[in-house]
Design an enzyme around this catalytic site. Structure first.
Site, short mmCIF file in Angstrom:
data_model
loop_
_atom_site.label_atom_id
_atom_site.label_comp_id
_atom_site.label_asym_id
_atom_site.label_seq_id
_atom_site.Cartn_x
_atom_site.Cartn_y
_atom_site.Cartn_z
N GLU A 36 -21.30 -41.14 -1.69
CA GLU A 36 -20.53 -40.41 -0.67
C GLU A 36 -20.63 -38.96 -0.64
OE1 GLU A 36 -16.82 -43.17 0.84
OE2 GLU A 36 -16.47 -41.49 -0.74
N HIS A 48 -13.55 -40.56 -6.98
CA HIS A 48 -13.76 -40.19 -5.39
C HIS A 48 -13.76 -38.78 -5.44
CE1 HIS A 48 -13.06 -39.87 -1.22
NE2 HIS A 48 -13.35 -41.21 -1.14
O1 G3P Z 1 -13.99 -43.25 0.85
C1 G3P Z 1 -14.28 -43.22 2.23
C2 G3P Z 1 -14.64 -41.69 2.50
O2 G3P Z 1 -14.39 -40.75 1.72
C3 G3P Z 1 -15.55 -41.56 4.02
O3 G3P Z 1 -14.52 -41.07 4.63
O4 G3P Z 1 -13.60 -40.44 6.85
O5 G3P Z 1 -16.06 -39.83 6.37
O6 G3P Z 1 -15.16 -42.11 6.49
P1 G3P Z 1 -14.79 -40.77 6.13
#
Ligand code: G3P
Length: 226
Positions: free
Chosen positions: A145, A97
Site C-alpha cells: 500500500e 500499517h
Molecule cells: O488498509 C487499507 C488502506 O490503507 C487503504 O485505504 O482508504 O485508500 O482504501 P484506502
C-alpha cells in the site's frame, strides 16, 4: 483457516471512520456479509478492536483485528494481546500499517504468535523493499500500500502498477506460498480487476467503500469483475 485464506479476497479495513464505528460498523459488517453470500467472494472485515466481539457474533464472514501488539501475556497495560483478540472472535490480524508502523522484530513476533495459535496474518507494507523484508517473516499475506495513495481515491493498481507487479515478483521469488494483496485508493471493480491482472490475489481497502453513499452497492461493484 484455509477457508479464511481463500482467494480472490477482499479485506475491508474499517480504520477509525465514524461510518465504520459501533452501530455503523455492524451495518457495514452486515452489508459485507450479504455481498459475500450473494457473490461467493471471500470478504473479510477488520473493525476496531472493541467492535470485534459484537461483529463476530453477528456475522458469519471472517473478522480480523487491525492491530495487535507484540507482547506476551502479563503486565502490559493498554496493549492488545493476540489471544484476547482471538477469544473475541477474530481469526486473523493486520500487522504493521503506514498508519500504525511497527518494528521488524515486533512484526516477526506477531506473525509467529499468529501462526502458533492458527490465526491468519497480513503484513502491510509501503514499498517493494519492505515487502521483500516482510515476506521473509512468512506471513500468510503481504499487502502493498503506497502511503501517498492511501485515502486518495487514486487506485494503486492503475497509478503505480509497477509497485504491485514488482512486489508480486520479488515476494514470489522469496516465498511463492505468500499471497500478495494491494491497497490504496481502490474502490471500483475496474481497480480490483487491474490489481488481479498484475498478479495480486485480492485487495485491502477502506475509504472507497466506507465513505460510499451506498457501501453495499460499492462492494458489489468492487467484486463485479473478478
Ligand atoms: O488498509 C487499507 C488502506 O490503507 C487503504 O485505504 O482508504 O485508500 O482504501 P484506502
Amino acid at each position: 483457516m484455509d477457508n479464511v485464506k481463500r482467494t480472490p479476497i477482499v479485506i475491508l479495513n474499517f480504520k477509525t471512520y465514524l461510518e465504520s464505528t459501533g452501530n455503523n460498523a455492524l451495518k457495514l459488517a452486515m452489508a459485507s456479509e450479504i455481498v459475500a453470500e450473494e457473490t461467493g467472494v471471500n470478504i473479510i472485515i477488520a473493525p476496531q478492536s472493541p467492535d470485534i466481539y459484537k461483529l463476530s457474533n453477528e456475522v458469519k464472514i471472517p473478522v480480523f483485528a487491525q492491530h495487535v501488539d507484540a507482547v506476551d501475556a502479563g503486565g502490559h497495560t493498554g496493549s492488545s494481546l493476540i489471544e484476547c483478540i482471538k477469544e473475541a472472535g477474530a481469526v486473523g490480524c493486520l500487522v504493521n500499517h503506514s498508519e500504525k508502523r511497527m518494528k521488524l522484530a515486533d512484526m516477526d513476533a506477531v506473525v509467529k504468535k499468529a501462526a502458533e495459535i492458527s490465526m491468519v496474518s497480513v503484513i502491510c507494507t509501503n514499498n517493494i523493499e519492505t515487502s521483500a523484508a516482510a515476506s521473509t517473516l512468512k506471513p500468510d499475506f503481504v499487502a502493498i500500500e503506497p502511503p501517498e495513495l492511501i485515502g486518495s481515491g487514486i487506485p494503486v493498481s492503475k497509478a503505480e502498477p509497477e509497485i504491485v507487479e514488482g512486489t508480486v515478483d520479488i515476494i514470489h521469488g522469496i516465498n511463492p506460498k505468500i499471497s500478495v494483496l494491494c491497497g490504496a485508493g481502490i474502490s471500483t471493480g475496474d481497480d480490483m480487476r487491474a490489481a488481479m491482472d498484475l498478479g495480486a490475489e485480492g485487495v485491502l481497502l477502506a475509504s472507497g467503500i466506507i465513505m460510499a453513499k451506498d457501501p453495499k452497492e460499492a462492494l458489489l461493484n468492487l467484486v463485479s469483475k473478478i
